[in-house]
Design an enzyme around this catalytic site. Structure first.
Site, PDB file in Angstrom:
ATOM      1  N   LYS A  72       0.684  -1.231  -0.016  1.00 53.30           N
ATOM      2  CA  LYS A  72      -0.087  -0.017  -0.125  1.00 53.30           C
ATOM      3  C   LYS A  72       0.734   1.408  -0.043  1.00 53.30           C
ATOM      4  O   LYS A  72       0.419   2.170  -0.462  1.00 53.30           O
ATOM      5  CB  LYS A  72      -0.897   0.028   1.229  1.00 53.30           C
ATOM      6  CG  LYS A  72      -1.955  -1.034   1.214  1.00 53.30           C
ATOM      7  CD  LYS A  72      -3.217  -0.896   2.202  1.00 53.30           C
ATOM      8  CE  LYS A  72      -4.352  -1.686   2.139  1.00 53.30           C
ATOM      9  NZ  LYS A  72      -5.365  -1.449   3.216  1.00 53.30           N
ATOM     10  N   ASP A 108     -10.339   3.154   1.979  1.00 50.57           N
ATOM     11  CA  ASP A 108     -10.181   2.525   3.424  1.00 50.57           C
ATOM     12  C   ASP A 108     -10.881   3.512   4.407  1.00 50.57           C
ATOM     13  O   ASP A 108     -11.714   2.978   5.477  1.00 50.57           O
ATOM     14  CB  ASP A 108      -8.913   2.074   4.152  1.00 50.57           C
ATOM     15  CG  ASP A 108      -8.401   0.705   3.559  1.00 50.57           C
ATOM     16  OD1 ASP A 108      -9.327  -0.006   2.936  1.00 50.57           O
ATOM     17  OD2 ASP A 108      -7.148   0.650   3.405  1.00 50.57           O
TER      18      ASP A 108
END
Length: 283
Positions: A72, A108
């Site tokens: 990420k 997220d």
């Protein structure tokens, strides 16, 4: 069953490993439900091969990919554009291919908030939170809580450097929240008691060998809001305890579905069939 033809538009997930991912089931079910000629495939990418993988995504005509651990942060400098949210938390979980460019986003944060809002619709203004972890998911959780009005947030970090980095990244974009860092082994009953919201944003609880600290589980009350980003075949210890006491509880599957739905919408421009995705993940 997804049928792949020469016209099929591809999406996928890159990570190491990805064999456990529920994302292919969710997205392929959503594509089928809406009659879209699209498919979602798992793409195992070992550390050190991220740049080559992204060139493949660009060159092979993918519409986009999700990004999971441990990539990420590694993808950030390899992208042409990155949203302010993704840059704030130094984590990208969704890439959209626009022409020859790769655009990075982080779903997220909004996914965390959406899953929380499904269970806790009232304002959280002035409340306090305890967040376990300081990685990408923890950063998303802290920023999401800040946007919901949480006034105080204690970050229990396994490494002091990780916790301090979270504060340096997020304090400028969450100036109204008092952030403090606590060493994981210093977590005490008082820290749990003074919080209104308890969040496990670590992999602890994913298997029997790695458990959430007992001091957190033992001090959950019926008026706590308990959020565990871990998902699996059975509830984690904090969620079991919370539900037994009548506390409101949010599991990792709820967040997974919400963030996946947002990725789906970025790639397709269509509202995601969330219940279809939720059912596919549960199966």
């Amino acid at each position: 069953m997804t049928t792949i033809a020469g016209s099929t538009i591809l999406t996928g997930i890159i990570g190491w490993p990805v064999s456990h991912s529920l994302s292919p089931a969710m997205h392929n079910a959503a594509y089928a439900a809406l009659g879209l000629d699209m498919a979602y495939v798992p793409l195992p990418v070992p550390p050190g091969r991220v740049e080559a993988a992204l060139e493949g995504v660009r060159g092979l005509g993918f519409r986009g990919v999700n990004v999971t651990m441990p990539h990420k942060a590694a993808v950030l400098p390899l992208l042409d554009r990155v949203t302010s949210d993704a840059r704030s938390v130094e984590a990208v979980n969704t890439i959209v291919v626009e022409g020859d460019e790769l655009h990075g986003a982080n779903t997220d944060i909004d996914g965390f908030v959406a899953a929380l809002r499904e269970v806790v619709p009232e304002p959280l203004t002035g409340t306090g939170a305890l967040v376990l972890g300081a990685g990408g998911v923890a950063r998303a959780a802290v920023l999401g809580l800040a946007r919901l009005g949480v006034a105080r947030c204690t970050i229990a970090a396994r490494t002091p450097a990780g916790g301090e980095r979270l504060v340096r990244l997020l304090q400028p974009v969450a100036p109204d929240v008092r952030l403090r860092v606590l060493a994981f082994d210093r977590l005490a009953a008082a820290h749990v008691s003074e919080a209104d919201i308890l969040v496990n944003a670590t992999p602890l609880g994913m298997d029997e060998a790695l458990k959430v600290p007992r001091v957190l589980v033992d001090n959950i009350r019926g008026d706590h809001i308990v959020y565990d980003v871990v998902y699996g075949q059975r509830p984690t210890m904090p969620l079991e305890r919370a539900r037994a006491l009548g506390a409101r509880a949010i599991d990792g599957l709820a967040m997974l579905v919400c963030q996946a739905a947002l990725s789906f919408e970025l790639w397709t421009g269509r509202p995601a069939p969330r219940e279809v995705m939720r059912s596919a993940a549960r199966r």
